[in-house]
Write a protein that holds these residues in place. Structure first.
Motif, PDB file in Angstrom:
ATOM      1  N   GLY A 198       0.811  -1.214   0.000  1.00  0.00           N
ATOM      2  CA  GLY A 198       0.000   0.000   0.000  1.00  0.00           C
ATOM      3  C   GLY A 198       0.845   1.266   0.000  1.00  0.00           C
ATOM      4  O   GLY A 198       0.544   2.233  -0.705  1.00  0.00           O
ATOM      5  N   ILE A 199       1.898   1.271   0.805  1.00  0.00           N
ATOM      6  CA  ILE A 199       2.790   2.438   0.861  1.00  0.00           C
ATOM      7  C   ILE A 199       3.461   2.647  -0.495  1.00  0.00           C
ATOM      8  O   ILE A 199       3.632   3.781  -0.957  1.00  0.00           O
ATOM      9  N   ALA A 200       3.827   1.563  -1.161  1.00  0.00           N
ATOM     10  CA  ALA A 200       4.423   1.675  -2.494  1.00  0.00           C
ATOM     11  C   ALA A 200       3.431   2.298  -3.476  1.00  0.00           C
ATOM     12  O   ALA A 200       3.800   3.164  -4.282  1.00  0.00           O
ATOM     13  N   GLN A 201       2.165   1.867  -3.402  1.00  0.00           N
ATOM     14  CA  GLN A 201       1.135   2.464  -4.270  1.00  0.00           C
ATOM     15  C   GLN A 201       0.997   3.963  -4.009  1.00  0.00           C
ATOM     16  O   GLN A 201       0.939   4.775  -4.935  1.00  0.00           O
ATOM     17  N   LEU A 202       0.922   4.302  -2.743  1.00  0.00           N
ATOM     18  CA  LEU A 202       0.770   5.705  -2.347  1.00  0.00           C
ATOM     19  C   LEU A 202       1.952   6.532  -2.847  1.00  0.00           C
ATOM     20  O   LEU A 202       1.777   7.643  -3.380  1.00  0.00           O
ATOM     21  N   ALA A 203       3.145   5.991  -2.707  1.00  0.00           N
ATOM     22  CA  ALA A 203       4.349   6.704  -3.143  1.00  0.00           C
ATOM     23  C   ALA A 203       4.364   6.878  -4.655  1.00  0.00           C
ATOM     24  O   ALA A 203       4.697   7.958  -5.167  1.00  0.00           O
ATOM     25  N   THR A 230       9.519   1.227  -3.662  1.00  0.00           N
ATOM     26  CA  THR A 230       8.963   0.328  -2.648  1.00  0.00           C
ATOM     27  C   THR A 230       8.797   1.100  -1.340  1.00  0.00           C
ATOM     28  O   THR A 230       9.260   2.236  -1.210  1.00  0.00           O
ATOM     29  N   ALA A 231       8.168   0.452  -0.377  1.00  0.00           N
ATOM     30  CA  ALA A 231       8.062   1.068   0.949  1.00  0.00           C
ATOM     31  C   ALA A 231       9.446   1.336   1.528  1.00  0.00           C
ATOM     32  O   ALA A 231       9.673   2.370   2.173  1.00  0.00           O
ATOM     33  N   LYS A 232      10.378   0.433   1.276  1.00  0.00           N
ATOM     34  CA  LYS A 232      11.738   0.619   1.767  1.00  0.00           C
ATOM     35  C   LYS A 232      12.375   1.862   1.159  1.00  0.00           C
ATOM     36  O   LYS A 232      13.082   2.619   1.840  1.00  0.00           O
ATOM     37  N   THR A 233      12.125   2.092  -0.129  1.00  0.00           N
ATOM     38  CA  THR A 233      12.622   3.296  -0.792  1.00  0.00           C
ATOM     39  C   THR A 233      12.155   4.540  -0.050  1.00  0.00           C
ATOM     40  O   THR A 233      12.940   5.466   0.220  1.00  0.00           O
ATOM     41  N   VAL A 234      10.869   4.555   0.274  1.00  0.00           N
ATOM     42  CA  VAL A 234      10.260   5.717   0.936  1.00  0.00           C
ATOM     43  C   VAL A 234      10.873   5.948   2.312  1.00  0.00           C
ATOM     44  O   VAL A 234      11.277   7.066   2.656  1.00  0.00           O
ATOM     45  N   PHE A 235      10.964   4.898   3.106  1.00  0.00           N
ATOM     46  CA  PHE A 235      11.471   5.063   4.473  1.00  0.00           C
ATOM     47  C   PHE A 235      12.963   5.393   4.484  1.00  0.00           C
ATOM     48  O   PHE A 235      13.414   6.175   5.328  1.00  0.00           O
ATOM     49  N   ASN A 236      13.720   4.827   3.558  1.00  0.00           N
ATOM     50  CA  ASN A 236      15.141   5.178   3.477  1.00  0.00           C
ATOM     51  C   ASN A 236      15.305   6.665   3.196  1.00  0.00           C
ATOM     52  O   ASN A 236      16.147   7.344   3.812  1.00  0.00           O
ATOM     53  N   ALA A 237      14.499   7.185   2.276  1.00  0.00           N
ATOM     54  CA  ALA A 237      14.564   8.611   1.947  1.00  0.00           C
ATOM     55  C   ALA A 237      14.065   9.462   3.112  1.00  0.00           C
ATOM     56  O   ALA A 237      14.622  10.523   3.409  1.00  0.00           O
TER      57      ALA A 237
END
Length: 327
Positions: A198-203, A230-237
């Motif tokens: 879901g977070i990946a979709q939102l991003a 991916t969600a990991k991409t978002v949280f890393n950033a």
């Protein structure tokens, strides 16, 4: 630490079976969650259920070559749902194609003559975190997976709560908004806002709009790169202070807070244990979540409930399966 020295192993032994779409494991342990043996293998779902179950059988028989068969008390199975825990059936989990109405409990009991029980992986995770992990010592606890999907395992009045037909705890299906990322087949669901997918979709949707409007996004510079987010991409950033990523995290945290407020108001738990994404990113999520909780949850219920990251980490699958046997 795994101690497979037979002389150091207590009399009563329990077997845990973890059935996953990617990996499977068989563990041998005692009532205190000490592990003495662990065998894991790639699922390779294309092999079909019969071949995979036969591999489980072979591995369990290998335990009998090292330990007195009379010492084995129970087998616990942890598997993704849907399933019927009362009848011991695995009923077509999406990550296990071909596993349609598989009577796994009957198969194992017939093969080994050992009492066997099954729970879905969220319930099994809840049992492990309750008996051994972050929820130890509580009577009322919810465990949220918050990984690829969003599901819950519920411990109520000191007992696992599965519901009438094993659908208790399917919190990912709750609709928190009329529109939004899709999770559990429903736009705007708890799983849509609070899961890896879901977070990946939102991003992806957020970044697409920004790039089409010629706005800079540091973690994705072109439209061609969007599908790699991916969600990991978002949280890393976000951990690096990226404004776009922090905005996405804020949305996720807002809906996590709303979902938790519903659980607190309905269940009045002592503890909510959250795994995976929350465990890795508590520092970012917790302050934002509590801002929402203070607005949304009944104050007296919030006061007695702690929100904590899961404690068992990558070993939760082993302990979860063993916990099903012990509980």
């Amino acid at each position: 630490m795994i101690d497979n020295t037979s002389s150091n192993v207590p009399k009563d032994l329990y077997i845990g079976i973890d059935i996953g779409g990617t990996k499977c494991a068989v563990v041998l342990g005692d009532k205190d969650f000490n592990l003495y043996e662990k065998i894991f293998f790639e699922t390779k779902v294309e092999r079909g259920p019969e071949v995979i179950i036969n591999e489980f059988k072979k591995n369990i028989h290998s335990f009998f070559e090292k330990y007195d068969r009379k010492r084995f008390i129970k087998i616990g199975v942890s598997c993704g749902g849907p399933l019927n825990s009362k009848k011991g059936l695995i009923k077509s989990p999406p990550n296990l194609p071909g596993w349609d109405d598989i009577p796994i409990v009957q198969i194992l009991e017939k093969e080994f003559g050992i009492d066997t029980t099954i729970q879905n992986d969220a319930n099994a995770g809840a049992i492990a975190e309750w008996m051994l992990g972050a929820g130890k010592g509580t009577d009322n606890m919810a465990f949220l997976t918050f990984g690829t999907g969003m599901g819950a395992g519920l411990i109520l009045n000191g007992k696992i709560y599965s519901g009438t037909n094993d659908l208790g705890g399917e919190v990912g299906h709750l609709r928190l908004a009329q529109t939004g990322p899709i999770g559990f087949g429903k736009a705007g669901s708890f799983e849509g806002f609070c899961s890896g997918s879901g977070i990946a979709q939102l991003a992806k949707s957020t970044v697409k709009i920004k790039l089409e409007n010629n706005q800079e996004v540091n973690f994705c510079s072109t439209l061609n790169e969007i599908d790699t987010i991916t969600a990991k991409t978002v949280f890393n950033a976000a951990h690096k202070g990226d404004a776009v990523a922090l905005g996405i995290v804020k949305i996720t945290a807002e809906y996590l807070g709303k979902g938790l407020a519903l659980l607190i108001d309905i269940l009045n738990p002592e503890c909510i244990v959250i795994g995976s994404i929350y465990t890795r990113n508590e520092a970012l999520l917790k302050p934002l979540v509590y801002e929402v909780l203070k607005k949304e949850a009944i104050p007296e219920a919030l006061e007695v409930c702690t929100i904590v990251p899961a404690k068992l980490g990558d070993k939760i699958g082993d302990y979860a399966a063993l916990g099903v046997a012990l509980h």
